[in-house]
Design a protein around this motif. Structure first.
Motif, PDB file in Angstrom:
ATOM      1  N   THR A 196     -17.694  32.395   3.872  1.00 20.81           N
ATOM      2  CA  THR A 196     -17.190  31.554   5.508  1.00 20.81           C
ATOM      3  C   THR A 196     -15.686  32.503   5.113  1.00 20.81           C
ATOM      4  O   THR A 196     -14.979  32.144   4.841  1.00 20.81           O
ATOM      5  CB  THR A 196     -17.137  30.091   4.964  1.00 20.81           C
ATOM      6  N   HIS A 249     -12.227  30.155   9.413  1.00 19.24           N
ATOM      7  CA  HIS A 249     -12.451  29.106   9.859  1.00 19.24           C
ATOM      8  C   HIS A 249     -11.470  29.155  11.026  1.00 19.24           C
ATOM      9  O   HIS A 249      -9.971  29.995  11.271  1.00 19.24           O
ATOM     10  CB  HIS A 249     -11.848  28.121   9.126  1.00 19.24           C
ATOM     11  N   TYR A 263      -9.258  26.729  13.572  1.00 19.04           N
ATOM     12  CA  TYR A 263      -8.285  25.432  13.680  1.00 19.04           C
ATOM     13  C   TYR A 263      -7.761  25.573  14.362  1.00 19.04           C
ATOM     14  O   TYR A 263      -7.445  26.640  15.132  1.00 19.04           O
ATOM     15  CB  TYR A 263      -8.308  25.624  12.228  1.00 19.04           C
ATOM     16  N   LEU A 301     -13.763  21.764   7.086  1.00 17.99           N
ATOM     17  CA  LEU A 301     -13.753  22.944   7.359  1.00 17.99           C
ATOM     18  C   LEU A 301     -14.882  23.627   5.994  1.00 17.99           C
ATOM     19  O   LEU A 301     -14.812  23.265   4.784  1.00 17.99           O
ATOM     20  CB  LEU A 301     -12.358  23.542   7.196  1.00 17.99           C
ATOM     21  N   THR A 306     -16.577  25.775   3.420  1.00 16.33           N
ATOM     22  CA  THR A 306     -16.938  27.222   2.860  1.00 16.33           C
ATOM     23  C   THR A 306     -17.590  27.496   1.741  1.00 16.33           C
ATOM     24  O   THR A 306     -17.961  26.559   0.946  1.00 16.33           O
ATOM     25  CB  THR A 306     -15.340  27.408   2.263  1.00 16.33           C
ATOM     26  N   LYS A 357      -9.775  20.002   4.436  1.00 17.14           N
ATOM     27  CA  LYS A 357      -9.455  19.175   5.905  1.00 17.14           C
ATOM     28  C   LYS A 357      -8.080  19.622   5.669  1.00 17.14           C
ATOM     29  O   LYS A 357      -6.980  19.859   5.065  1.00 17.14           O
ATOM     30  CB  LYS A 357      -9.736  18.300   6.482  1.00 17.14           C
ATOM     31  N   VAL A 387      -8.149  30.522   7.098  1.00 14.68           N
ATOM     32  CA  VAL A 387      -8.022  29.768   8.597  1.00 14.68           C
ATOM     33  C   VAL A 387      -6.655  29.460   9.493  1.00 14.68           C
ATOM     34  O   VAL A 387      -6.010  29.385   9.302  1.00 14.68           O
ATOM     35  CB  VAL A 387      -8.049  27.624   7.683  1.00 14.68           C
TER      36      VAL A 387
END
Length: 303
Positions: free
Chosen positions: A43, A46, A48, A57, A59, A111, A162
Motif C-alpha cells: 500500500t 493513502h 486522505y 486507513l 495498510t 486513522k 498518507v
C-alpha cells in the motif's frame, strides 16, 4: 538499460539500519551482509481528505521469511507540510509476526488521531482531535523497520504516504499505456497497459504522477486539473523551473507547448469524476532528446 516492464511489486532494496553504538549501516550486497528483514509495502499511498478523521486507513505489508526470521515490523510516522516543514519522527505501532514459517501479508489499520498524536511542527503540536489545519499537499510518511530473530534491525526503502489530497489522487490501473520511441514511430516501442500508477496531490488542482511511462524510476510528471472544464494541462514549468526527467537531463514535452514533438499521441488530456469512484484520466506527454522525443499516451482508471 532500464527494463520497461519492471513491476512495482518486485522485491525491494533493503537498506541496513542499526541503532546506537556508532555502527556503520549494514550493507546487504556484500558477501558478509546480514540476511533477513525483507518486506514489500503493498500500500504505497493513502488518499486522505480533510474531514476524514474517522476513516480507517488499512495498510498491507508483505513479509518474506528465510533462514533468518523477521519477528517484528516497527512502523514510524513523520508529518511533512506542503510548505516543506517536517515534524519529529515517532513510533506509530509495532506488529509482531506470529507465523514465521512462510511469507505472509500483515495488515494494520490507523486513522487520523493516531497519525497526529505526539507530532509537532515548528514546536506546535498537531491536534489529534481536529484536522482543520491540514491543506492539500501535506502528508505523513510511514517507514518500516524489520527486526529479525538475530536481533538485527533493517530500514526498508519502501514507504507508505498518507497524502492530504484532492479527488484525483490515488492508485490507478493503466488501461492504455503506449510508449512510442523515435525509432519505432508511429508504432509502439512498448505497451505497459495493465500496470499501475500512483498519482499524488501537490496543491489545490496540482498533481504529480510519480513515474513516467512504463518505468518505475522516480520521475515525477506534474499536471494541472481544471475542474471548470475537466481538462488536464501538463505545465512546461513547475515551481518556476522547466519540468525535466532523468535527473534533469531531458525536458518534458507538453501538448500545448510542443505539439510538433507529440504527433503520434492523442493529446486528449481530460479527466472525469465517475459515480462509482473509478475516475478516469486521459493524458499525453513526452520528453525531448536530440535523438527525438519519447512519447506516452495513457488512459488511467482509479482503483
Amino acid at each position: 538499460m532500464k527494463n520497461i516492464f519492471f513491476k512495482g511489486l518486485a522485491l525491494l532494496l533493503v537498506i541496513g539500519f542499526s541503532f546506537g553504538c556508532n555502527k556503520e549501516p549494514q550493507d546487504l550486497v556484500t558477501q558478509d551482509a546480514k540476511s533477513g528483514g525483507l518486506v514489500s509495502v503493498e500500500t504505497p499511498l493513502h488518499v486522505y481528505k480533510k474531514g476524514d478523521s474517522g476513516l480507517d486507513l488499512k495498510t498491507s505489508v508483505l513479509v518474506f521469511q528465510g533462514a533468518v526470521k523477521t519477528t517484528k515490523i516497527h512502523i514510524y510516522k513523520q508529518f511533512f507540510t506542503a510548505a516543506g516543514d517536517a515534524s519529529n519522527k515517532e513510533l506509530l505501532k509495532t506488529v509482531d509476526i506470529t507465523d514465521q514459517t512462510k511469507t505472509t501479508v500483515i495488515d494494520f489499520v490507523t486513522k487520523y488521531n493516531e497519525l497526529a498524536t505526539n507530532l509537532s511542527v515548528n514546536s506546535t503540536p498537531m491536534d489529534p482531535n481536529d484536522d482543520g489545519n491540514l491543506v492539500v499537499g501535506d502528508y505523513w510518511s510511514l517507514t518500516y523497520i524489520a527486526e529479525t530473530s538475530n536481533g538485527d534491525k533493517f530500514l526498508n526503502k519502501a514507504t507508505t504516504k498518507v497524502g492530504v489530497s484532492g479527488r484525483l489522487a490515488g492508485i490507478y490501473n493503466i488501461e492504455r499505456g503506449w510508449y512510442i520511441h523515435p525509432s519505432t514511430a508511429p508504432n509502439l516501442a512498448g505497451n505497459y497497459s495493465g500496470n499501475t500508477k500512483v498519482i499524488e496531490s501537490v496543491a489545490d488542482g496540482l498533481y504529480k504522477m510519480t513515474t513516467i511511462g512504463p518505468w518505475n524510476d522516480d520521475n515525477p510528471i506534474y499536471f494541472q486539473a481544471d475542474e471548470n472544464d475537466f481538462t488536464i494541462t501538463v505545465p512546461k514549468e513547475v515551481f518556476g523551473e522547466v519540468q525535466k526527467v532523468w535527473g534533469g537531463a531531458d525536458e518534458v514535452a507538453t501538448c500545448q507547448d510542443n505539439p510538433t514533438n507529440l504527433v503520434d499521441v492523442t493529446c486528449t488530456n481530460t479527466f472525469s469524476y465517475e459515480a462509482d469512484g473509478h475516475d478516469v484520466i486521459k493524458i499525453s506527454y513526452g520528453y525531448i532528446r536530440t535523438s527525438g522525443t519519447r512519447e506516452f499516451d495513457e488512459i488511467l482508471i482509479k482503483q
